[in-house]
Design a protein around this motif. Structure first.
Motif, PDB file in Angstrom:
ATOM      1  N   VAL A 157      32.919  14.925  -4.522  1.00  0.00           N
ATOM      2  CA  VAL A 157      32.140  13.852  -5.133  1.00  0.00           C
ATOM      3  C   VAL A 157      32.125  14.086  -6.639  1.00  0.00           C
ATOM      4  CG1 VAL A 157      29.852  12.823  -5.338  1.00  0.00           C
ATOM      5  CG2 VAL A 157      30.702  13.518  -3.097  1.00  0.00           C
ATOM      6  N   ALA A 158      32.223  13.000  -7.396  1.00  0.00           N
ATOM      7  CA  ALA A 158      32.155  13.090  -8.860  1.00  0.00           C
ATOM      8  C   ALA A 158      31.028  12.204  -9.363  1.00  0.00           C
ATOM      9  CB  ALA A 158      33.482  12.659  -9.483  1.00  0.00           C
ATOM     10  N   TRP A 159      30.355  12.667 -10.424  1.00  0.00           N
ATOM     11  CA  TRP A 159      29.316  11.859 -11.038  1.00  0.00           C
ATOM     12  C   TRP A 159      29.161  12.245 -12.501  1.00  0.00           C
ATOM     13  CZ3 TRP A 159      27.878  15.675  -7.422  1.00  0.00           C
ATOM     14  CH2 TRP A 159      27.075  16.708  -7.906  1.00  0.00           C
ATOM     15  N   VAL A 160      28.368  11.469 -13.220  1.00  0.00           N
ATOM     16  CA  VAL A 160      28.075  11.739 -14.625  1.00  0.00           C
ATOM     17  C   VAL A 160      26.653  12.284 -14.730  1.00  0.00           C
ATOM     18  CG1 VAL A 160      27.753  10.717 -16.913  1.00  0.00           C
ATOM     19  CG2 VAL A 160      29.665   9.987 -15.483  1.00  0.00           C
ATOM     20  N   VAL A 161      26.476  13.343 -15.516  1.00  0.00           N
ATOM     21  CA  VAL A 161      25.152  13.903 -15.765  1.00  0.00           C
ATOM     22  C   VAL A 161      24.841  13.796 -17.256  1.00  0.00           C
ATOM     23  CG1 VAL A 161      26.084  16.254 -16.018  1.00  0.00           C
ATOM     24  CG2 VAL A 161      23.652  15.918 -15.513  1.00  0.00           C
ATOM     25  N   GLN A 162      23.612  13.445 -17.560  1.00  0.00           N
ATOM     26  CA  GLN A 162      23.172  13.341 -18.949  1.00  0.00           C
ATOM     27  C   GLN A 162      22.148  14.419 -19.248  1.00  0.00           C
ATOM     28  OE1 GLN A 162      22.149   9.460 -20.331  1.00  0.00           O
ATOM     29  NE2 GLN A 162      21.103  10.201 -22.153  1.00  0.00           N
ATOM     30  N   ARG A 163      22.426  15.190 -20.306  1.00  0.00           N
ATOM     31  CA  ARG A 163      21.484  16.200 -20.784  1.00  0.00           C
ATOM     32  C   ARG A 163      21.276  15.954 -22.275  1.00  0.00           C
ATOM     33  NH1 ARG A 163      25.082  19.481 -17.687  1.00  0.00           N
ATOM     34  NH2 ARG A 163      24.164  20.019 -15.666  1.00  0.00           N
ATOM     35  N   GLY A 164      20.116  15.478 -22.617  1.00  0.00           N
ATOM     36  CA  GLY A 164      19.865  15.125 -24.008  1.00  0.00           C
ATOM     37  C   GLY A 164      20.743  13.962 -24.437  1.00  0.00           C
TER      38      GLY A 164
ATOM     39  N   GLU B  12      16.070  18.587 -11.966  1.00  0.00           N
ATOM     40  CA  GLU B  12      14.790  17.954 -12.259  1.00  0.00           C
ATOM     41  C   GLU B  12      14.737  17.368 -13.666  1.00  0.00           C
ATOM     42  OE1 GLU B  12      11.721  20.774 -11.582  1.00  0.00           O
ATOM     43  OE2 GLU B  12      12.093  20.952  -9.421  1.00  0.00           O
ATOM     44  N   ASP B  13      15.451  17.986 -14.595  1.00  0.00           N
ATOM     45  CA  ASP B  13      15.356  17.570 -15.991  1.00  0.00           C
ATOM     46  C   ASP B  13      16.514  16.693 -16.453  1.00  0.00           C
ATOM     47  OD1 ASP B  13      13.032  19.102 -16.233  1.00  0.00           O
ATOM     48  OD2 ASP B  13      14.197  20.906 -16.680  1.00  0.00           O
ATOM     49  N   ASP B  14      17.580  16.582 -15.635  1.00  0.00           N
ATOM     50  CA  ASP B  14      18.763  15.823 -16.019  1.00  0.00           C
ATOM     51  C   ASP B  14      18.811  14.494 -15.271  1.00  0.00           C
ATOM     52  OD1 ASP B  14      19.456  18.068 -17.498  1.00  0.00           O
ATOM     53  OD2 ASP B  14      20.564  18.928 -15.809  1.00  0.00           O
TER      54      ASP B  14
ATOM     55  N   GLY C 149      17.611   9.396 -10.530  1.00  0.00           N
ATOM     56  CA  GLY C 149      18.317  10.356 -11.365  1.00  0.00           C
ATOM     57  C   GLY C 149      18.980  11.477 -10.609  1.00  0.00           C
ATOM     58  N   GLU C 150      19.182  11.327  -9.305  1.00  0.00           N
ATOM     59  CA  GLU C 150      19.825  12.342  -8.481  1.00  0.00           C
ATOM     60  C   GLU C 150      20.971  11.717  -7.686  1.00  0.00           C
ATOM     61  OE1 GLU C 150      19.131  15.453  -8.590  1.00  0.00           O
ATOM     62  OE2 GLU C 150      17.006  15.750  -9.066  1.00  0.00           O
ATOM     63  N   VAL C 151      21.847  12.570  -7.139  1.00  0.00           N
ATOM     64  CA  VAL C 151      22.960  12.126  -6.296  1.00  0.00           C
ATOM     65  C   VAL C 151      22.721  12.635  -4.884  1.00  0.00           C
ATOM     66  CG1 VAL C 151      25.442  12.188  -5.920  1.00  0.00           C
ATOM     67  CG2 VAL C 151      24.536  12.162  -8.254  1.00  0.00           C
ATOM     68  N   PHE C 152      22.676  11.710  -3.927  1.00  0.00           N
ATOM     69  CA  PHE C 152      22.404  12.054  -2.535  1.00  0.00           C
ATOM     70  C   PHE C 152      23.573  11.651  -1.646  1.00  0.00           C
ATOM     71  CE2 PHE C 152      18.299  11.203  -4.515  1.00  0.00           C
ATOM     72  CZ  PHE C 152      17.546  12.307  -4.136  1.00  0.00           C
ATOM     73  N   SER C 153      23.843  12.471  -0.624  1.00  0.00           N
ATOM     74  CA  SER C 153      24.772  12.122   0.447  1.00  0.00           C
ATOM     75  C   SER C 153      23.938  11.909   1.711  1.00  0.00           C
ATOM     76  CB  SER C 153      25.791  13.239   0.667  1.00  0.00           C
ATOM     77  OG  SER C 153      26.644  12.942   1.754  1.00  0.00           O
ATOM     78  N   VAL C 154      23.975  10.683   2.214  1.00  0.00           N
ATOM     79  CA  VAL C 154      23.102  10.290   3.323  1.00  0.00           C
ATOM     80  C   VAL C 154      23.944   9.941   4.538  1.00  0.00           C
ATOM     81  CG1 VAL C 154      21.321   8.662   4.063  1.00  0.00           C
ATOM     82  CG2 VAL C 154      21.440   9.381   1.667  1.00  0.00           C
ATOM     83  N   PRO C 155      23.616  10.488   5.730  1.00  0.00           N
ATOM     84  CA  PRO C 155      24.407  10.169   6.924  1.00  0.00           C
ATOM     85  C   PRO C 155      24.199   8.726   7.373  1.00  0.00           C
ATOM     86  CG  PRO C 155      22.464  11.427   7.530  1.00  0.00           C
ATOM     87  CD  PRO C 155      22.513  11.414   6.025  1.00  0.00           C
ATOM     88  N   VAL C 156      25.265   8.119   7.883  1.00  0.00           N
ATOM     89  CA  VAL C 156      25.152   6.770   8.426  1.00  0.00           C
ATOM     90  C   VAL C 156      24.360   6.787   9.720  1.00  0.00           C
ATOM     91  CG1 VAL C 156      26.462   4.855   9.422  1.00  0.00           C
ATOM     92  CG2 VAL C 156      27.274   5.969   7.339  1.00  0.00           C
ATOM     93  N   LYS C 157      24.566   7.847  10.533  1.00  0.00           N
ATOM     94  CA  LYS C 157      23.873   7.926  11.812  1.00  0.00           C
ATOM     95  C   LYS C 157      23.157   9.266  11.966  1.00  0.00           C
ATOM     96  CE  LYS C 157      24.491   7.198  16.780  1.00  0.00           C
ATOM     97  NZ  LYS C 157      25.472   6.930  17.883  1.00  0.00           N
ATOM     98  N   ASP C 158      23.895  10.330  12.255  1.00  0.00           N
ATOM     99  CA  ASP C 158      23.299  11.639  12.498  1.00  0.00           C
ATOM    100  C   ASP C 158      23.645  12.601  11.368  1.00  0.00           C
ATOM    101  OD1 ASP C 158      22.295  10.823  15.033  1.00  0.00           O
ATOM    102  OD2 ASP C 158      24.289  11.142  15.892  1.00  0.00           O
ATOM    103  N   GLY C 159      22.728  13.516  11.073  1.00  0.00           N
ATOM    104  CA  GLY C 159      22.984  14.504  10.034  1.00  0.00           C
ATOM    105  C   GLY C 159      21.853  14.598   9.038  1.00  0.00           C
TER     106      GLY C 159
END
Length: 206
Positions: free
Chosen positions: A54-61, A38-40, A19-29
């Motif tokens: 970055v764009a994403w959809v969030v759901q609240r209720g 926490e609630d969405d 339920g979260e959006v992460f940006s993960v390095p391919v190598k370093d970072g």
């Protein structure tokens, strides 16, 4: 992990997980939690063409919204309501200002990523995967539209929804070589790209 997408520069991976959006390095970072909620529930994230947002959809209720944020997570996110129901992002336009998405009522929409203005482009005749591609100048969108007979049409429309035409199977043609005639080179380019995606090859353009 629900979805994963490599950045345009190939240096980071955008992940939606737990339920979260992460940006993960391919190598370093460092790993960046861009949503930090926490609630969405966040999902269906996309990179902008330049990789700076970055764009994403969030759901609240019962309601969902589009969120657009800088890829470093340093600036405050911008958010626009999408309404009730389920929504899934399809593609970012090359201009970085428009995003195509679908809702659970089978409608295809385009939303402006800077002011939240929405335009309904079309509605599917049945539930099916929809392939979407924008023209290089971000004025046109090509997409597949499912029919009740389980076949699909290739459609072409302007982003304001005022012009729409079927390209295949009943578009303008010439001769006996399955030659399709398009209104301009942008229409031909995005239709070719979308046909290759949907058909898996055996498509030529000239």
């Amino acid at each position: 992990v629900e979805d994963a997408a490599i950045s345009p520069a190939g240096k980071r991976i955008l992940l939606t997980a737990r339920g979260e959006v992460f940006s993960v390095p391919v190598k370093d970072g460092a790993v960046r939690n861009l949503s930090r909620s926490e609630d969405d529930r966040e999902y269906t994230a996309l990179w902008s063409p330049k990789g700076d947002r970055v764009a994403w959809v969030v759901q609240r209720g019962d309601a969902q919204s589009l969120v657009v944020r800088d890829q470093a997570g340093l600036e405050a996110p911008r958010e626009w309501p999408l309404g009730p129901g389920f929504h899934r992002l399809s593609a970012f336009a090359p201009d970085g200002e428009h995003i195509a998405y679908q809702d659970d009522a089978l409608a295809l929409w385009v939303i402006h990523a800077k002011d939240g203005e929405r335009t309904r482009i079309d509605v599917q005749h049945r539930r099916a995967d929809v392939h979407v591609a924008f023209s290089p100048d971000s004025r046109w969108i090509a997409y597949t539209r499912a029919q009740p007979n389980h076949f699909a049409e290739l459609m072409l429309a302007t982003l304001d929804g005022k012009q729409r035409a079927m390209v295949m199977p009943h578009g303008a043609s010439a001769g006996d070589a399955n030659l399709l005639v398009f209104p301009n080179i942008d229409a031909a380019n995005i239709s070719y790209a979308l046909l290759k995606t949907a058909a898996g090859g055996n498509i030529a353009i000239g």
